[in-house]
Design an enzyme around this catalytic site. Structure first.
Site, PDB file in Angstrom:
ATOM      1  N   ASP A 371      28.926  52.562  56.156  1.00 20.10           N
ATOM      2  CA  ASP A 371      30.207  53.257  56.089  1.00 20.10           C
ATOM      3  C   ASP A 371      31.084  52.633  55.004  1.00 20.10           C
ATOM      4  OD1 ASP A 371      32.204  55.122  57.406  1.00 20.10           O
ATOM      5  OD2 ASP A 371      33.254  53.210  57.662  1.00 20.10           O
ATOM      6  N   GLU A 407      27.452  55.146  51.981  1.00 21.66           N
ATOM      7  CA  GLU A 407      28.523  56.121  51.802  1.00 21.66           C
ATOM      8  C   GLU A 407      29.303  55.621  50.585  1.00 21.66           C
ATOM      9  OE1 GLU A 407      31.924  58.350  54.438  1.00 21.66           O
ATOM     10  OE2 GLU A 407      31.827  56.170  54.564  1.00 21.66           O
TER      11      GLU A 407
END
Length: 745
Positions: A371, A407
Site C-alpha cells: 500500500d 501501489e
C-alpha cells in the site's frame, strides 16, 4: 475506580549476555524469554508482565490485572534487552518507556502508558478509545498524561515455537498465467450460504470448500487479501459508530487480526488465531491458489500527534515517524493518515523486512501488495528506485522469489511513480483503469450528448502491455507486460456494477456528507442514476433500454481486462454484479454494503458465466498471455509480427490511420507464439452506431476466423441465431461491443 494492584518487581535480567537478541520476545530452551525492543531515545524501558487475577471484573477495571516489571538492559545500539527466566507462552506483556517529554523535539516518553511490542506476534483484548489512550500521551496543558493505559489497550502475548507446517508445495504460478482476485477476508464469506455460520467472515471461511470451488471455477490463480495485520480504527470513526473495515490502520505488523478468526480460535488465544491463518494458506495452496497479502508499512494506526499513543509513538517517536525537521517537531504526512513511517531509517526498513520474512516463512504466503509503496522508497530527496528497502526486496533470498506488487503512489511531493519500481516488482496500473473506463464509459457518455469521443490510442497502448511505463529499464524491456497489474475496479472505488449505474458517488453512509471518496470515477449511469428497482423484471421504461446496455458495458470492461497483455486483477464480487449502492469509498462499512451477496439473479448468473468463460479463454490461448513486450516485428524463430492492428476495413494501421481523430473501431490480432497455438483477433467497437467490419485475412497456416464470443451475448453460450447473414470475411459489430475470433492452426 479502585487503586492499581501493587507492582511486583522481578529480579533484573542476566547482564552477562554478550549479544543483543533479535527484536521482539522469544521463548528460550531454559523456560524463559529473550526480550529486545528499540527505544533509542529512552532513558529506560521496563518489560511489563501482566496477569489476569480476577476474570470476573470488567476488562477495563485495573483491579483485574497484576503487573510485574523488569528493567531491561541497554540501550545497546538503541535496543533495550534482557533475558527473563520463568516466563513462557501465553504470558501477556507490554513495555513502559522512561525518558524526556519534550514536544518541541518530538520526544513523547510517558511511563504511564503501556506500549505494544512492535514485533508482537499476537494480541488479546480490545482498544478502548478513552483519555488514557488518546491525546498522543499528553494532557491538555502539554505535559505527559498520568493516566495508566494498561486496562484500555490490547496486550501482547508471548508465543512459543510454532510447529512446522504440513509438507506442501507452493503453487508458484508464472506471472504470465496469473489472474488476481482481490478480496476482504470478512466480506468474502459473511453472506455465503454454503459456509457454516460459525466460519463466515473468518480465515477458515476464506478456505472453505465452497469458496475454493468458486475460485477454481472462476479460474483465478491468486487470492489477494486486504490487510490482515492486526489493526485499529481511527478515533473519529469510532465516535461515529464506524470502524476501519478495510484494515489499512495497522496496530502490529507481525500479528494477524484476531477479529477475522473464528470464535473458537479467538477464545483459545493468539496461537490458535495464527494457526487458523496458516491453515487457510495451506488449504488454498492445496487447491493450487496463491495467497498475497495487502500490507501497510507506510503508516500506523496511531494517527497524528494528538491521536492514539499505543506503541511506536511512545517507544521512539522521532525514529519511527517522519518529521519535517522543524521546531517544534511536526509530523510529515505523505500518506494522508496523520503519520508516515520514516523509511530513511534503517530500523524502520528492518522492521518491514523482518515482518515480510515472518509472514513468508512462518505463514507461507506467496507475496505482497504494498500500500502507498512510494512512501517505502523515499529518501531525503524523495522517491528513488534504488532505495535500500527496494534493493532488499530485489536481493533478499526469501523475498525476491515472491510476487511483489507496488501501489505506485502516495500523497507526498512527486507521489505518482507508476512504472518506476524495479524488477521483480509489479505495479498497479491506474492508467489502464482510466483508459478502460474512459473508452467504454466516459467517452460514450460524452458522445450521447453530441460531444467528441476520444481514447482509442490510450486504450490500445494499455491493451499492448503499457510498454511506455514498464518498458524502460536497463536492459530495456526487462520487466515485461506482466509488471502491469491491470484492473478496472479495486476495493477503493465503484464496483463494476456501480461503475455502469452511477454518474456520482453516494457515500452518505460514511457520515462525511458525501465529501469523501474520489470524484474522478469516469463512470456512466447510461441515462438513469442508480439500479433498477425490479431486478430481472426491469421491462418498463426507462429500465428496459438502460439495463441491457449496462450489462453489455460490464462485459466490455471485463473483456478489456482479461484479454489485455499484463496481469489482470478482478475485484471480488464483480463477477456476479456486486453493488455497494453507489458508495465508492466503503472503507468504514462492515455490513451488507461491502459484503458480497452470493444470491444470484439471472443477470448475476450470466455475468458469472461470462467471467468464467473469459478467464478460461485467456488460459486456453497463449496468444492472450504475453510474457514479454511486443516488438512490432517477428520474434526470433517466429514467422509473423507479434502484434498486428487493423482498422474497420481490414487494412493494417499505419501512422496516418492512428492519427484519425475520433476513431472508435480497432482490430487487435495476436498470433499464437508457438506451433499449434491459435491466433486471436479482438474487435473493439466504441462507437454509438453499428458497423460492418472487414476481418483481416487469417495468417498463413491458420484456418478461418471463428467467432467465439461477443459482448452482445448475455451469456457465453451465444445467441440463438447464427451469423449466416454476414458477408464472407466480414462481421456485423454492434455499437459499444467487443468481438473475439480465433483462427486455429
Amino acid at each position: 475506580m479502585e487503586a492499581r494492584p501493587k507492582v511486583t518487581p522481578l529480579t533484573r535480567p542476566n547482564r552477562t549476555r554478550s549479544h543483543v537478541p533479535p527484536l521482539g520476545v522469544r521463548t528460550t530452551p531454559d523456560g524463559g524469554i529473550d526480550v529486545a525492543v528499540l527505544a533509542s531515545h529512552a532513558t529506560g524501558v521496563d518489560l511489563c508482565l501482566i496477569d489476569v487475577v480476577d476474570d470476573g471484573l470488567d476488562v477495563h477495571d485495573p483491579a483485574r490485572y497484576r503487573e510485574r516489571r523488569v528493567a531491561l538492559d541497554g540501550p545497546t545500539y538503541g535496543v533495550w534487552h534482557g533475558h527473563v527466566p520463568g516466563v513462557g507462552p501465553g504470558q501477556r506483556y507490554g513495555f513502559r518507556a522512561h525518558g524526556t517529554w519534550d514536544l518541541e523535539n518530538g520526544m513523547r516518553h510517558n511511563p504511564a502508558k503501556l506500549l505494544l511490542d512492535p514485533y508482537a506476534r499476537g494480541f488479546v483484548g480490545d482498544l478502548a478509545y478513552v483519555p488514557a489512550t488518546l491525546g498522543g500521551g499528553g494532557d491538555p496543558d502539554g505535559g505527559p498524561d498520568g493516566q495508566d493505559s494498561l486496562p484500555f489497550v490490547p496486550h501482547a502475548v508471548v508465543l512459543g515455537d510454532l510447529p512446522e507446517p504440513p509438507p506442501q508445495s507452493k503453487p508458484r504460478v508464472p506471472w504470465a498465467d496469473t489472474v488476481v482476485y482481490e478480496a476482504h477476508v470478512r466480506g468474502l464469506t459473511m453472506q455465503h450460504p454454503d459456509v457454516p455460520p460459525e466460519l463466515r467472515g473468518t480465515y477458515a471461511g476464506a478456505a472453505h470448500p465452497a469458496v475454493i470451488a468458486h475460485l477454481q471455477e472462476l479460474g483465478v490463480t491468486t487470492l489477494e487479501l486486504l490487510p490482515i495485520h492486526a489493526s485499529a480504527g481511527e478515533p473519529w470513526l469510532v465516535d461515529r459508530g464506524l470502524d476501519n473495515y478495510w484494515g489499512y490502520s495497522t496496530m502490529g505488523f507481525f500479528a494477524p487480526h484476531p477479529g477475522y478468526a473464528t470464535r473458537a480460535a479467538q477464545e483459545a488465544g493468539p496461537h490458535a488465531v495464527l494457526d487458523e491463518v496458516r491453515g487457510m494458506v495451506h488449504l488454498l495452496h492445496d487447491a493450487g491458489i496463491e495467497v498475497l497479502l495487502d500490507v501497510v508499512y507506510n503508516h500506523t494506526c496511531e494517527g497524528g500527534d494528538d491521536a492514539l499513543h499505543l506503541s511506536w509513538r511512545g517507544l521512539d517517536n522521532t525514529l519511527y515517524y517522519l518529521h519535517d525537521g522543524s521546531t517544534p517537531a511536526r509530523l510529515a504526512d505523505v500518506t494522508g493518515t496523520g503519520n508516515t513511517l520514516d523509511f530513511r531509517r534503517p530500523r524502520v526498513v528492518q522492521m518491514a523486512l523482518d515482518s515480510l520474512r515472518y509472514w513468508a516463512e512462518v505463514v507461507g504466503v506467496d507475496g505482497y501488495r504494498f500500500d502507498l509503496a512510494v512512501t517505502l522508497g523515499r529518501d531525503h530527496d524523495g522517491f528513488t528506485p534504488d532505495h535500500p528497502f527496494l534493493v532488499a526486496l530485489q536481493t533478499d533470498p526469501e523475498l525476491s522469489g515472491l510476487k511483489l506488487v507496488a501501489e505506485p503512489w502516495d500523497v507526498g511531493p512527486g507521489g505518482w511513480q507508476t512504472g518506476r519500481f524495479p524488477a521483480p516488482m509489479a505495479e498497479w496500473n491506474d492508467r489502464f483503469r482510466n483508459a478502460a473506463r474512459s473508452f467504454w464509459l466516459e467517452a460514450p457518455k460524452a458522445g450521447s450528448h453530441g460531444e467528441p469521443m476520444h481514447g482509442l490510442r490510450e486504450l490500445t497502448t494499455r491493451l499492448a502491455g503499457s510498454a511506455d511505463f514498464f518498458g524502460p529499464s536497463d536492459p530495456p524491456l526487462m520487466r515485461g507486460p506482466v509488471a502491469s497489474i491491470n484492473y478496472v475496479t479495486a476495493h477503493d472505488g465503484f464496483t463494476l456494477a456501480d461503475l455502469v449505474s452511477f454518474d456520482h458517488k453516494h457515500n452518505d453512509a460514511n457520515g462525511e456528507d458525501n465529501r469523501d471518496g474520489t470524484d474522478d470515477n469516469r463512470s456512466w449511469n447510461h441515462g438513469v442514476e442508480g439500479h433498477a428497482p425490479t431486478g430481472d423484471d426491469a421491462t418498463t421504461e426507462p429500465w428496459s433500454a438502460v439495463v441491457p446496455l449496462r450489462r453489455r458495458s460490464q462485459r466490455n470492461l471485463l473483456a478489456t481486462l482479461l484479454l489485455a497483455a499484463g496481469t489482470p486483477m478482478l475485484t471480488a464480487g464483480d463477477e456476479m454484479g456486486r453493488s455497494q449502492g453507489g458508495n465508492n469509498n466503503a472503507y468504514a462499512q462492515d455490513n451488507e454494503i461491502s459484503w458480497i451477496d452470493w444470491g444470484l439473479d439471472t443477470a448475476g448468473t450470466e455475468l458469472l458465466a461470462t467471467t468464467r468463460f473469459l478467464v478460461a479463454l485467456r488460459a486456453e490461448h497463449a496468444a492472450l498471455r504475453a510474457e514479454s513486450f511486443y516488438l512490432g516485428t517477428p520474434r526470433p524463430g517466429e514467422e509473423h509480427t507479434d502484434l498486428l492492428w487493423y482498422d474497420d476495413a481490414g487494412a493494417a494501421m499505419d501512422s496516418g490511420a492512428w492519427s484519425v481523430d475520433g476513431r472508435r473501431i480497432i482490430q487487435m490480432l495476436r498470433p499464437g507464439p508457438d506451433d499449434g497455438d491459435a491466433d486471436v483477433l479482438c474487435i473493439l467497437h466504441g462507437g454509438l452506431e453499428d458497423a460492418v467490419v472487414t476481418l483481416p485475412e487469417p495468417l498463413e497456416g491458420a484456418g478461418a476466423w471463428e467467432r467465439v464470443w461477443s459482448s452482445t451475448w448475455d451469456s457465453p453460450d451465444g445467441p440463438e441465431q447464427d451469423d449466416e447473414d454476414d458477408e464472407p470475411g466480414t462481421s456485423r459489430v454492434e455499437s459499444l461491443s467487443v468481438e473475439v475470433f480465433v483462427a486455429r492452426r
